[in-house]
Design a protein around this motif. Sequence first.
Motif, PDB file in Angstrom:
ATOM      1  N   LYS A 217       1.081  11.036  -0.570  1.00 54.64           N
ATOM      2  CA  LYS A 217       0.931  12.177   0.337  1.00 54.64           C
ATOM      3  C   LYS A 217      -0.450  12.827   0.233  1.00 54.64           C
ATOM      4  O   LYS A 217      -0.750  13.756   0.979  1.00 54.64           O
ATOM      5  N   ILE A 218      -1.279  12.332  -0.697  1.00 57.57           N
ATOM      6  CA  ILE A 218      -2.624  12.898  -0.812  1.00 57.57           C
ATOM      7  C   ILE A 218      -3.610  11.786  -1.195  1.00 57.57           C
ATOM      8  O   ILE A 218      -4.167  11.761  -2.289  1.00 57.57           O
ATOM      9  N   PRO A 219      -3.845  10.839  -0.288  1.00 52.09           N
ATOM     10  CA  PRO A 219      -4.785   9.748  -0.578  1.00 52.09           C
ATOM     11  C   PRO A 219      -6.191  10.285  -0.825  1.00 52.09           C
ATOM     12  O   PRO A 219      -6.607  11.271  -0.220  1.00 52.09           O
ATOM     13  N   ALA A 220      -6.895   9.611  -1.740  1.00 53.44           N
ATOM     14  CA  ALA A 220      -8.254  10.044  -2.098  1.00 53.44           C
ATOM     15  C   ALA A 220      -9.167   8.825  -2.162  1.00 53.44           C
ATOM     16  O   ALA A 220      -9.491   8.334  -3.245  1.00 53.44           O
ATOM     17  N   PRO A 221      -9.578   8.298  -1.016  1.00 55.82           N
ATOM     18  CA  PRO A 221     -10.457   7.121  -1.023  1.00 55.82           C
ATOM     19  C   PRO A 221     -11.744   7.384  -1.802  1.00 55.82           C
ATOM     20  O   PRO A 221     -12.292   8.483  -1.760  1.00 55.82           O
ATOM     21  N   PRO A 244      -3.358  10.928  11.018  1.00 59.18           N
ATOM     22  CA  PRO A 244      -3.315  12.207  11.731  1.00 59.18           C
ATOM     23  C   PRO A 244      -2.162  13.103  11.291  1.00 59.18           C
ATOM     24  O   PRO A 244      -2.210  14.319  11.462  1.00 59.18           O
ATOM     25  N   ARG A 245      -1.118  12.503  10.729  1.00 58.51           N
ATOM     26  CA  ARG A 245       0.044  13.276  10.306  1.00 58.51           C
ATOM     27  C   ARG A 245       0.635  12.684   9.027  1.00 58.51           C
ATOM     28  O   ARG A 245       0.375  11.541   8.682  1.00 58.51           O
ATOM     29  N   GLY A 246       1.415  13.495   8.337  1.00 62.39           N
ATOM     30  CA  GLY A 246       2.205  12.977   7.226  1.00 62.39           C
ATOM     31  C   GLY A 246       1.587  13.041   5.850  1.00 62.39           C
ATOM     32  O   GLY A 246       2.242  12.701   4.861  1.00 62.39           O
ATOM     33  N   SER A 247       0.324  13.465   5.751  1.00 59.50           N
ATOM     34  CA  SER A 247      -0.287  13.536   4.420  1.00 59.50           C
ATOM     35  C   SER A 247      -1.494  14.462   4.431  1.00 59.50           C
ATOM     36  O   SER A 247      -2.042  14.786   5.485  1.00 59.50           O
ATOM     37  N   PHE A 248      -1.883  14.861   3.232  1.00 60.13           N
ATOM     38  CA  PHE A 248      -3.154  15.550   3.053  1.00 60.13           C
ATOM     39  C   PHE A 248      -4.222  14.470   2.910  1.00 60.13           C
ATOM     40  O   PHE A 248      -3.929  13.276   2.988  1.00 60.13           O
TER      41      PHE A 248
END
Length: 277
Positions: A217-221, A244-248
Amino acid sequence: MGTICSPVPSGTKTSSDVCNADWMASLPPHLHNVPLSNLAIPGSHDSFSYWVDEKSPVGPDQTRAVMRLARISLVKKLMKKWSVTQNLTFREQLDAGIRYFDLRVSSKPGDTDQEIYFIHGLFGIKVWDGLMEIDSFLTQHPREIVFLDFNHFYAMDEAHHKYLVHRMQEAFGNKLCSACNVESLTLQILWEKKCQVLIFYHCPFYKQYPFLWPGKKIPAPWANTTSVRKLILFLETTLSERAPRGSFHVSQAILTPRAKTIARGLVGGLKNTLVHR
């Protein structure tokens, strides 16, 4: 997202301090009902690494080769120069306006208890001490929200995870925000529920507790580069490609040293090699 005032010299108390420490509470009303995922939230990288213990064992996040070299006392002193990525404590970061914290944790080899520590090459402070420092700030600033991103775990079995999660519950209690639909979460809703802490847990263990948000829910590439040009391009690309939706979404605006970078700036350390250049 409103004005975040510039930090002032340490020890000085002005209206700017209040502005930084309460910037979420100071946002204009029309932003109170905007999804939290649509607000730009200041964060820090390896947030806990303002202090590491060069007298402790080398962390399990390091290779065996580094562990062998670290038997030489000078090596740990040099490691410290590359492990410390912050110069402000949790409280000082919070006072400055930081609300997202990047956290890596580990048990300590040889410890007979289940204590968990922050880690970045070398061991930092106990996680419990950091949680209490954050909770103290939140109690004094009831309209500020923090994101705690536990994304790396080392030398931790199920008992360690249970111990850590129970410590989180003990520290924050009713301030914890249960995982829910990302778009439904706004400042106004959190204020009404008196929730101030979102904890992201990058481990399947999150499924056992409703207040642990899955790491996805919070990907950090991560750009993994020493080039400013490549970093900016990477940030622009990943931001445009974010779901666009579903995560930070975390934009890691950081340069990462390679082996040759460390070799060239071995004595100077991270700050002098990649920051002050």
